[in-house]
Design an enzyme around this catalytic site. Structure first.
Site, PDB file in Angstrom:
ATOM      1  CB  SER A 123      13.461  14.498  -1.617  1.00  0.00           C
ATOM      2  OG  SER A 123      14.509  13.873  -0.914  1.00  0.00           O
ATOM      3  CG  ASN A 124      16.091  10.028  -3.089  1.00  0.00           C
ATOM      4  OD1 ASN A 124      16.351   9.408  -2.069  1.00  0.00           O
ATOM      5  ND2 ASN A 124      16.941  10.892  -3.639  1.00  0.00           N
ATOM      6  CG  HIS A 125      10.684   6.838  -1.064  1.00  0.00           C
ATOM      7  ND1 HIS A 125       9.851   7.335  -0.088  1.00  0.00           N
ATOM      8  CD2 HIS A 125       9.964   6.838  -2.204  1.00  0.00           C
ATOM      9  CE1 HIS A 125       8.675   7.620  -0.630  1.00  0.00           C
ATOM     10  NE2 HIS A 125       8.723   7.332  -1.919  1.00  0.00           N
ATOM     11  CB  SER A 126      17.859   7.690   0.174  1.00  0.00           C
ATOM     12  OG  SER A 126      18.962   7.333   0.975  1.00  0.00           O
ATOM     13  CB  ALA A 138      19.620   8.362  -2.908  1.00  0.00           C
TER      14      ALA A 138
END
Ligand code: C5P
Length: 219
Positions: free
Chosen positions: A29-32, A96
């Site tokens: 995943s990502n930090h959004s 994101a």
């Protein structure tokens, strides 16, 4: 007195990250944080719109009055977005979305192996490009572009390649702005003009973004 400028207007917003499973217990995943997308939802509700909020997993509460569609993967987000897009007047892609997903999600937890491991990934669908490609009931389609360099050039490229009506670009290399932050600064691009929105909190920026959309909406 509630605002009614967007009465009878449906706004669909994607927000937050997506999660791409590797196995039953792991994901990429990502930090959004979802803050910008949730702020847009809040602003649209304030202006009297019906709001669909398609959200990946985030730690913040949705604004009350939004219809929330909780999703995890990009594929789920795409399926939900395409169902809602053709009944929407405005579509804002603020999520994101992971560019790639794991080619083969393991059915069982992947066991520890040697010193290296490789994961094959395949490209995810471009959700906003699919929305912008609709030929019937295409909503006014607005994207976001988070960049660390050549911000204007990359943003204008995405506006054109994805066939968007408008794109909101932010320089995520600037301290305290963009991902996870409460403040942001945006440059808005249309095919033949642009507008700088200087540093402000995401609520204020969200309202400015909606005002710029409203000016260009043919009701
Ligand atoms: O190409 P890039 O990911 O930088 O484009 C960002 C814009 O495209 C955002 O509006 C984002 O929500 C959207 N996007 C999407 N589906 C993807 C990738 C990006 O809708 N698979």
């Amino acid at each position: 007195e509630p605002a009614t400028v967007l009465a009878d207007v449906t706004v669909t917003i994607t927000a937050g990250p997506t999660r791409e499973a590797l196995d039953p217990v792991r994901f990429i995943s990502n930090h959004s944080s979802g803050k910008m997308g949730y702020a847009l939802a809040q602003a649209a509700l304030f202006l009297g719109a019906k709001v669909n909020l398609i959200s990946g997993p985030v730690a913040i509460a949705p604004p009350s009055g939004a219809e929330v569609f909780a999703v995890e993967s990009a594929i789920q987000m795409r399926d939900t977005a395409l169902k809602l897009a053709s009944e929407s007047d405005i579509f804002i892609g603020c999520a994101a979305v992971a560019d790639y997903r794991v080619a083969q999600v393991a059915e069982q937890k992947i066991k520890k192996q040697g010193d290296e491991m490789n994961i094959t990934m395949v490209k995810n669908p471009d959700i906003i490009a699919e929305v912008a490609a609709l030929t019937k009931h295409r909503p006014y389609t607005v994207g976001f572009a988070a960049e660390t360099q050549n911000v204007d050039q990359y943003a204008q490229g995405k506006l054109k390649n994805k066939n968007l009506d408008m794109i909101c670009a932010n320089d995520v290399s600037r301290q305290g702005l963009g991902f996870n932050a409460d403040n942001n600064a945006l440059t808005l691009f249309w095919p033949d003009e642009s507008l700088e929105l200087p540093v402000a909190d995401k609520q204020a920026l969200a309202m400015s973004v909606l005002m710029e959309i409203i000016k260009r909406l043919d009701y």
